[in-house]
Scaffold this active site. Structure first.
Site, PDB file in Angstrom:
ATOM      1  N   PHE A 134     -61.157  60.921 -43.725  1.00 41.36           N
ATOM      2  CA  PHE A 134     -62.318  60.185 -43.205  1.00 41.36           C
ATOM      3  C   PHE A 134     -62.671  60.799 -41.858  1.00 41.36           C
ATOM      4  CE2 PHE A 134     -64.275  56.588 -40.958  1.00 41.36           C
ATOM      5  CZ  PHE A 134     -65.191  56.164 -41.909  1.00 41.36           C
ATOM      6  N   PRO A 139     -64.993  66.042 -30.922  1.00 42.92           N
ATOM      7  CA  PRO A 139     -64.478  66.342 -29.584  1.00 42.92           C
ATOM      8  C   PRO A 139     -65.150  65.511 -28.488  1.00 42.92           C
ATOM      9  CG  PRO A 139     -64.757  68.363 -30.823  1.00 42.92           C
ATOM     10  CD  PRO A 139     -65.302  67.264 -31.690  1.00 42.92           C
ATOM     11  N   GLY A 142     -65.505  59.660 -29.451  1.00 48.21           N
ATOM     12  CA  GLY A 142     -64.355  58.950 -29.989  1.00 48.21           C
ATOM     13  C   GLY A 142     -64.706  57.479 -30.095  1.00 48.21           C
ATOM     14  N   GLN A 293     -27.140  36.301 -23.425  1.00 49.80           N
ATOM     15  CA  GLN A 293     -28.380  35.534 -23.598  1.00 49.80           C
ATOM     16  C   GLN A 293     -29.619  36.293 -23.107  1.00 49.80           C
ATOM     17  OE1 GLN A 293     -27.489  31.686 -21.865  1.00 49.80           O
ATOM     18  NE2 GLN A 293     -26.819  30.933 -23.859  1.00 49.80           N
ATOM     19  N   GLN A 350     -34.523  49.180 -24.852  1.00 48.35           N
ATOM     20  CA  GLN A 350     -33.736  48.529 -23.806  1.00 48.35           C
ATOM     21  C   GLN A 350     -32.404  48.021 -24.358  1.00 48.35           C
ATOM     22  OE1 GLN A 350     -35.035  48.987 -21.001  1.00 48.35           O
ATOM     23  NE2 GLN A 350     -33.497  47.984 -19.738  1.00 48.35           N
ATOM     24  N   GLY A 354     -28.810  53.660 -23.098  1.00 52.14           N
ATOM     25  CA  GLY A 354     -28.945  55.124 -23.083  1.00 52.14           C
ATOM     26  C   GLY A 354     -29.090  55.711 -24.476  1.00 52.14           C
ATOM     27  N   GLU A 377     -58.346  54.145 -35.028  1.00 53.11           N
ATOM     28  CA  GLU A 377     -59.215  53.137 -35.673  1.00 53.11           C
ATOM     29  C   GLU A 377     -59.677  52.087 -34.657  1.00 53.11           C
ATOM     30  OE1 GLU A 377     -58.742  51.913 -39.635  1.00 53.11           O
ATOM     31  OE2 GLU A 377     -57.898  53.832 -40.283  1.00 53.11           O
TER      32      GLU A 377
HETATM   33  C1  LIG Z   1     -52.947  60.515 -34.899  1.00 54.23           C
HETATM   34  C2  LIG Z   1     -54.425  60.222 -34.929  1.00 54.23           C
HETATM   35  C3  LIG Z   1     -55.066  60.118 -36.152  1.00 54.23           C
HETATM   36  C4  LIG Z   1     -56.452  59.928 -36.187  1.00 54.23           C
HETATM   37  N1  LIG Z   1     -57.104  59.906 -37.404  1.00 54.23           N
HETATM   38  C5  LIG Z   1     -58.463  59.885 -37.431  1.00 54.23           C
HETATM   39  C6  LIG Z   1     -59.169  60.035 -38.665  1.00 54.23           C
HETATM   40  O1  LIG Z   1     -58.565  60.152 -39.748  1.00 54.23           O
HETATM   41  N2  LIG Z   1     -60.521  60.034 -38.631  1.00 54.23           N
HETATM   42  C7  LIG Z   1     -61.226  59.898 -37.469  1.00 54.23           C
HETATM   43  O2  LIG Z   1     -62.444  59.922 -37.525  1.00 54.23           O
HETATM   44  N3  LIG Z   1     -60.582  59.736 -36.285  1.00 54.23           N
HETATM   45  C8  LIG Z   1     -59.233  59.743 -36.239  1.00 54.23           C
HETATM   46  N4  LIG Z   1     -58.576  59.621 -35.039  1.00 54.23           N
HETATM   47  C9  LIG Z   1     -59.340  59.459 -33.814  1.00 54.23           C
HETATM   48  C10 LIG Z   1     -59.213  58.081 -33.181  1.00 54.23           C
HETATM   49  O3  LIG Z   1     -59.866  57.118 -33.956  1.00 54.23           O
HETATM   50  C11 LIG Z   1     -59.731  58.186 -31.734  1.00 54.23           C
HETATM   51  O4  LIG Z   1     -58.778  58.946 -31.002  1.00 54.23           O
HETATM   52  C12 LIG Z   1     -59.950  56.827 -31.095  1.00 54.23           C
HETATM   53  O5  LIG Z   1     -61.023  56.146 -31.692  1.00 54.23           O
HETATM   54  C13 LIG Z   1     -60.222  56.937 -29.584  1.00 54.23           C
HETATM   55  O6  LIG Z   1     -61.177  57.894 -29.305  1.00 54.23           O
HETATM   56  P1  LIG Z   1     -60.856  59.020 -28.199  1.00 54.23           P
HETATM   57  O7  LIG Z   1     -59.532  59.589 -28.516  1.00 54.23           O
HETATM   58  O8  LIG Z   1     -62.005  59.955 -28.154  1.00 54.23           O
HETATM   59  O9  LIG Z   1     -60.736  58.250 -26.838  1.00 54.23           O
HETATM   60  P2  LIG Z   1     -61.935  57.884 -25.828  1.00 54.23           P
HETATM   61  O10 LIG Z   1     -63.042  57.251 -26.588  1.00 54.23           O
HETATM   62  O11 LIG Z   1     -62.247  59.081 -25.006  1.00 54.23           O
HETATM   63  O12 LIG Z   1     -61.263  56.770 -24.932  1.00 54.23           O
HETATM   64  C14 LIG Z   1     -60.439  57.075 -23.812  1.00 54.23           C
HETATM   65  C15 LIG Z   1     -60.077  55.749 -23.132  1.00 54.23           C
HETATM   66  O13 LIG Z   1     -61.270  55.095 -22.664  1.00 54.23           O
HETATM   67  C16 LIG Z   1     -61.337  53.780 -23.202  1.00 54.23           C
HETATM   68  N5  LIG Z   1     -62.730  53.410 -23.443  1.00 54.23           N
HETATM   69  C17 LIG Z   1     -63.686  54.139 -24.090  1.00 54.23           C
HETATM   70  N6  LIG Z   1     -64.842  53.457 -24.111  1.00 54.23           N
HETATM   71  C18 LIG Z   1     -64.619  52.281 -23.483  1.00 54.23           C
HETATM   72  C19 LIG Z   1     -65.434  51.141 -23.173  1.00 54.23           C
HETATM   73  N7  LIG Z   1     -66.712  51.064 -23.544  1.00 54.23           N
HETATM   74  N8  LIG Z   1     -64.855  50.121 -22.509  1.00 54.23           N
HETATM   75  C20 LIG Z   1     -63.556  50.166 -22.118  1.00 54.23           C
HETATM   76  N9  LIG Z   1     -62.749  51.206 -22.373  1.00 54.23           N
HETATM   77  C21 LIG Z   1     -63.268  52.255 -23.053  1.00 54.23           C
HETATM   78  C22 LIG Z   1     -60.511  53.835 -24.491  1.00 54.23           C
HETATM   79  O14 LIG Z   1     -60.055  52.548 -24.866  1.00 54.23           O
HETATM   80  C23 LIG Z   1     -59.392  54.770 -24.071  1.00 54.23           C
HETATM   81  O15 LIG Z   1     -58.435  54.030 -23.355  1.00 54.23           O
HETATM   82  C24 LIG Z   1     -57.180  59.778 -34.985  1.00 54.23           C
HETATM   83  C25 LIG Z   1     -56.515  59.846 -33.748  1.00 54.23           C
HETATM   84  C26 LIG Z   1     -55.153  60.074 -33.716  1.00 54.23           C
HETATM   85  C27 LIG Z   1     -54.476  60.183 -32.357  1.00 54.23           C
END
Ligand SMILES: Cc1cc2nc3c(=O)[nH]c(=O)nc-3n(C[C@H](O)[C@H](O)[C@H](O)COP(=O)(O)OP(=O)(O)OC[C@H]3O[C@@H](n4cnc5c(N)ncnc54)[C@H](O)[C@@H]3O)c2cc1C
Length: 398
Positions: A134, A139, A142, A293, A350, A354, A377
């Site tokens: 999907f 780049p 996200g 505890q 925790q 170690g 997601e």
């Molecule tokens: C192992 C892995 C598998 C993946 N598989 C898929 C896949 O199969 N298909 C696919 O399409 N994608 C996939 N992804 C991508 C994934 O869905 C994105 O990495 C994710 O949605 C976050 O986008 P980004 O990495 O660009 O982070 P960014 O959008 O750059 O976010 C960076 C930070 O800013 C915060 N942020 C961004 N906008 C806001 C806002 N408006 N308000 C507050 N905080 C915000 C985010 O929460 C995050 O903390 C995958 C990612 C990984 C790591």
């Protein structure tokens, strides 16, 4: 709170209780006897053995959630989450293999595909002959996924795709990608500039990059996917209508978020089990550390966290089966369950002291694996935004 039922006019009955209980028992045994002993090998070799992929196919795991008319087992969402909680007692990489076929990779086609698209792809996705990918993230897009740049330009009876996708799960194994691309250069209201396309992985011009080197989830590969003048027939446009791709993706992601929440519960149960096992075996000050505890508080907090998440997952799944719209609840589940499994994994390290910091301990791997669930997601922050947006739309009816 009331919800309009957009998915079904009546409850989805799924399979009968005997079938579900047989599936659960089989999976329960298979996970413990076959998959748990393979965890170290999968992490070391960074791949799931071909024999296991074949066994998953034979067990029908790729088709759990697709209707019987397409060769699936026809589980409803409540039944799906029960099986996902069983499957995820072991490394999350195993669930990752089937996750796209169970969720976003097949349900966008099921919900919004044409009859021809359903018949062309769903039987192969249900059998696991084709593994789904999907492709939404890019780049430069996200969390703001609708800002994607990949273009699909109509050319007679074809579309031509150019662009690239990032971090795409299962990309090296996938036979079919659901690709979100821009069919309008302008960003349109309702994100109608985004359309979804069903693109076979062997289409000329499509290239999968090197496997990403990740923090965890060894054995579940992600990679970039590049589109260089990829020419696909117009019949590959999901549902045959431009501008509906983003809505299809979001609907499929609602389901996906519940599935991931069930995954968090499954992983949380396993980590708590490892925590308790170690604490009863390890002795300090002349007695098992489980008797202290201060550690017992960690066991209790972990169980309470897990119980809350489990209840949320089951309630949300039940609502979806009843035909309710679940965007708000699915985001609540994903937010809570992914944060809660992080807390449990942290406590587990925790409790191990170690030993928990050493690679030989399985829990160090779980700690790294579960970190992902707060990110993909939809990050925790994005779930918070979805929840707040839904609340502000509906609070007057409370
Ligand atoms: C192992 C892995 C598998 C993946 N598989 C898929 C896949 O199969 N298909 C696919 O399409 N994608 C996939 N992804 C991508 C994934 O869905 C994105 O990495 C994710 O949605 C976050 O986008 P980004 O990495 O660009 O982070 P960014 O959008 O750059 O976010 C960076 C930070 O800013 C915060 N942020 C961004 N906008 C806001 C806002 N408006 N308000 C507050 N905080 C915000 C985010 O929460 C995050 O903390 C995958 C990612 C990984 C790591």
């Amino acid at each position: 709170m009331t919800h309009a039922p957009p998915f079904a006019s009546s409850a989805d009955p799924g399979v009968d209780a005997d079938t579900l209980s047989m599936l659960r028992e089989t999976l329960h045994r298979y996970v413990r006897e076959r998959l748990v002993p393979l965890e170290d090998q999968v992490a070391r070799e960074e791949r799931i053995p071909d024999e296991v992929i074949a066994e998953f196919r034979d067990m029908g795991l790729f088709g759990l959630t697709l209707p019987a008319e397409y060769g699936g087992l026809g589980l409803n969402m409540s039944q799906e989450v029960e099986l996902v909680m069983e499957l995820t007692w072991t490394s999350a990489a195993f669930r990752s293999l089937v996750s796209m076929n169970l969720g976003v990779g097949s349900h966008a086609i099921l919900m919004d595909g044409t009859q021809e698209q359903r018949h062309r792809w769903l039987p192969d996705l249900a059998s696991g002959k084709v593994i789904a990918g999907f492709a939404l993230t890019e780049p430069d897009s996200g969390s703001d996924s609708a800002a994607l740049r990949t273009r699909a330009v109509r050319d007679g009876d074809h579309y031509v795709l150019n662009g690239s996708k990032r971090f795409i799960s299962n990309a090296p194994l996938a036979g079919l990608f659901t690709v979100m691309a821009r069919t309008s250069p302008e960003r349109l209201p309702g994100n109608a500039h985004v359309s979804a396309f069903l693109v076979p992985a062997d289409t000329p011009g499509l290239r999968v990059g090197e496997k990403d080197r990740k923090m965890g989830h060894s054995g579940a590969a992600t990679a970039d996917v590049y589109f260089d003048n990829v020419r696909i027939p117009a019949s590959a446009l999901l549902g045959g209508v431009e501008g509906r791709g983003f809505v299809s993706a979001m609907k499929a992601l609602d389901r996906g978020r519940v599935n991931i929440s069930a995954l968090c519960v499954g992983q949380g149960k396993r980590i708590l089990h490892e925590m308790l096992r170690y604490a009863t075996e390890r002795k300090q000050f002349g007695k098992p550390i489980a008797e202290f505890q201060l550690l017992q508080a960690m066991f209790a907090d972990s169980k309470t966290d897990l119980y809350a998440a489990e209840c949320m997952v089951r309630d949300t799944a039940r609502r979806r089966d009843a035909g309710e719209r679940i965007s708000l609840e699915a985001s609540c589940c994903k937010l809570f369950a992914s944060e809660m499994v992080g807390r449990i994994a942290d406590r587990c390290i925790q409790v191990y002291g170690g030993a928990g910091y050493m690679q030989e301990s399985r829990v160090e791997r779980f700690y790294r694996d579960v970190r992902l669930f707060r990110i993909y997601e939809g990050t925790s922050q994005i779930q918070q935004l979805v929840i707040a947006k839904e609340l502000l739309k509906t609070f007057e009816a409370f």
